[in-house]
Design a protein around this motif. Structure first.
Motif, PDB file in Angstrom:
ATOM      1  N   VAL A  90       0.781  -1.287  -0.078  1.00 54.94           N
ATOM      2  CA  VAL A  90       0.065   0.024   0.039  1.00 54.94           C
ATOM      3  C   VAL A  90       0.746   1.254  -0.128  1.00 54.94           C
ATOM      4  CG1 VAL A  90      -1.727   1.201   1.251  1.00 54.94           C
ATOM      5  CG2 VAL A  90      -1.775  -1.014   1.024  1.00 54.94           C
ATOM      6  N   ASP A  91       1.911   1.194   0.919  1.00 48.92           N
ATOM      7  CA  ASP A  91       2.876   2.461   1.097  1.00 48.92           C
ATOM      8  C   ASP A  91       3.436   2.657  -0.344  1.00 48.92           C
ATOM      9  OD1 ASP A  91       2.095   2.612   3.705  1.00 48.92           O
ATOM     10  OD2 ASP A  91       3.949   1.708   4.283  1.00 48.92           O
ATOM     11  N   LEU A  92       3.798   1.503  -1.026  1.00 50.50           N
ATOM     12  CA  LEU A  92       4.488   1.618  -2.357  1.00 50.50           C
ATOM     13  C   LEU A  92       3.650   2.216  -3.265  1.00 50.50           C
ATOM     14  CD1 LEU A  92       6.898   1.097  -4.504  1.00 50.50           C
ATOM     15  CD2 LEU A  92       5.969  -1.332  -4.572  1.00 50.50           C
ATOM     16  N   ALA A  93       2.301   1.784  -3.394  1.00 46.79           N
ATOM     17  CA  ALA A  93       1.395   2.388  -4.484  1.00 46.79           C
ATOM     18  C   ALA A  93       1.173   3.735  -3.955  1.00 46.79           C
ATOM     19  CB  ALA A  93       0.035   1.486  -4.220  1.00 46.79           C
ATOM     20  N   ALA A  97       8.387 -10.810  -2.435  1.00 48.04           N
ATOM     21  CA  ALA A  97       8.292  -9.922  -1.153  1.00 48.04           C
ATOM     22  C   ALA A  97       9.704  -9.126  -1.171  1.00 48.04           C
ATOM     23  CB  ALA A  97       8.149 -10.671   0.217  1.00 48.04           C
ATOM     24  N   GLN A  98      10.699  -9.636  -1.629  1.00 49.64           N
ATOM     25  CA  GLN A  98      11.697  -8.981  -1.732  1.00 49.64           C
ATOM     26  C   GLN A  98      11.811  -8.108  -2.551  1.00 49.64           C
ATOM     27  OE1 GLN A  98      11.715 -11.968  -1.057  1.00 49.64           O
ATOM     28  NE2 GLN A  98      12.719 -12.815   0.528  1.00 49.64           N
ATOM     29  N   GLY A  99      11.166  -8.056  -4.008  1.00 51.68           N
ATOM     30  CA  GLY A  99      10.820  -7.363  -4.800  1.00 51.68           C
ATOM     31  C   GLY A  99      10.094  -5.963  -4.558  1.00 51.68           C
ATOM     32  N   LEU A 100       9.235  -6.109  -3.519  1.00 54.49           N
ATOM     33  CA  LEU A 100       8.655  -5.233  -2.982  1.00 54.49           C
ATOM     34  C   LEU A 100       9.357  -4.248  -2.196  1.00 54.49           C
ATOM     35  CD1 LEU A 100       5.186  -6.644  -1.871  1.00 54.49           C
ATOM     36  CD2 LEU A 100       5.513  -4.775  -3.379  1.00 54.49           C
TER      37      LEU A 100
END
Length: 388
Positions: free
Chosen positions: A319-322, A365-368
């Motif tokens: 969500v934070d990334l978005a 997950a690491q990609g995020l």
């Protein structure tokens, strides 16, 4: 100094006696509509279309231009012309069926006084009207108010455009000579059939995309080149930009289904294709000189991509990334990235490509986490490299 524009829309085509040159399809619209957008982009604040009969195609073109905020009116006789033409502003005159690269129209729009775009008398310039032994009128002229009303006072039933051009020649109007390459390659032409319009469209509209908003990230390095290759064939097939944009939004919505069903890689591929279609729609609009979309329509596809990232990540980090990507996307589209280079801009497309690559190896997950760090670095680049 502001100026108005007069477009002629009365001559018939070579295809059929019932058809008008002004109604030929050109760059996703009618030819006269494209001429009007060229004049408006050059600075014309009022556009008059001189017609002998008001056809449905011309009427619909006026409606579309008005919807885009371009002041346009139809004029059917000299009495209306005398009433409507401003008496304190120059007039940009564009011949019936003339298609001229935007750079030439901008040059005439930038300087006051009588001026003509001309071409040397060669085989390539044969379709244009001869003005003397060595040159022909290339379809665009700028006329001063004094010359305009002196000519209207005595014009009678004569051809307005040619009469004004000959009067300008007699007054010693400044001449701008179009290069022969522009004539040979179709960037300056008189179009009188649909086949000619299709051939000229690609050469002329290629210059119009120079004003396409610059994107960063994968949109700049991958999607934009692909859109550039696909735009010309789609324009020749008369595919509307709006339909391409709607297809992008629909495909992005469909892409959320496999992501929700835990097939994220399939969804990421579909979202990247949707972003490509959205980039293609922007390019088609730019080629047609239409203003770029704004509001929900402009951001619908990127927002769907961000929703896909959230669904795939299923965590507060996603969500934070978005949210960070949304800020970057708005800054990127509105040209508010300062001096940041395209590779410094971490766009939704860049995030999708990174997550697809990490998902292939089972480390989504690491990609995020990497995407979050890149998004923060991108915002830092935008802030720190702003113009002083």
């Amino acid at each position: 100094m502001s100026f108005s524009a007069i477009l002629s829309a009365s001559r018939t085509t070579a295809d059929t006696p019932a058809g008008l040159r002004a109604s030929l399809h050109f760059a996703g619209q009618t030819l006269v509509e494209y001429q009007a957008r060229q004049a408006a982009r050059a600075g014309a604040n009022r556009i008059m279309i001189l017609v002998s009969v008001i056809t449905p195609a011309v009427s619909q073109a006026v409606d579309r231009l008005s919807a885009d905020g371009i002041a346009v009116a139809l004029v059917r006789d000299m009495i209306s012309m005398v009433r409507d033409v401003p008496r304190d502003a120059d007039v940009l005159l564009i011949a019936d069926g003339a298609i001229v690269a935007q750079a030439h129209i901008d040059a005439l729009g930038a300087n006051e006084g009588n001026a003509l775009l001309v071409a040397d008398d060669t085989r390539a310039s044969a379709p244009f009207e001869r003005i003397d032994a060595g040159q022909r009128w290339a379809g665009v002229a700028r006329i001063s108010p004094a010359l305009m009303f002196d000519t209207l006072d005595m014009i009678g039933d004569w051809d307005l455009s040619l009469t004004l051009v000959r009067a300008a020649v007699q007054k010693g109007a400044r001449r701008i000579t179009a290069p022969q390459d522009d004539l040979l390659e179709g960037r300056v032409a008189i179009v009188d059939s649909q086949q000619q319009a299709d051939l000229v469209a690609q050469a002329v509209t290629a210059a119009g995309v120079s004003r396409t908003p610059t994107r960063g990230g994968i949109e700049h390095y991958v999607l934009a080149p692909l859109a550039r290759m696909a735009s010309a064939p789609l324009m020749r097939m008369q595919v509307p930009a709006f339909q391409v944009r709607v297809s992008a939004i629909a495909l992005a919505a469909v892409a959320l289904v496999p992501i929700e069903l835990l097939w994220p890689l399939t969804g990421f591929c579909l979202l990247l294709i949707a972003l490509l279609l959205a980039e293609l729609a922007d390019r088609l609009d730019a080629m047609a000189l239409r203003p770029p979309p704004s509001g929900a329509l402009a951001f619908a596809t990127p927002v769907m991509a961000l929703v896909g990232i959230v669904l795939a990540g299923r965590s507060p980090l996603a969500v934070d990334l978005a949210l960070l990507l949304a800020i970057i996307s708005v800054a990127d589209r509105q040209g508010r990235i300062g001096e940041a280079r395209p590779w410094m801009i971490f766009t939704p497309g860049s995030a999708l490509l990174l997550m697809f690559a990490t998902g292939l190896f089972g480390v989504l997950a690491q990609g995020l986490r990497v995407a979050m760090l890149l998004a923060v670095a991108s915002i830092g680049a935008i802030i720190l490299r702003r113009r002083s």
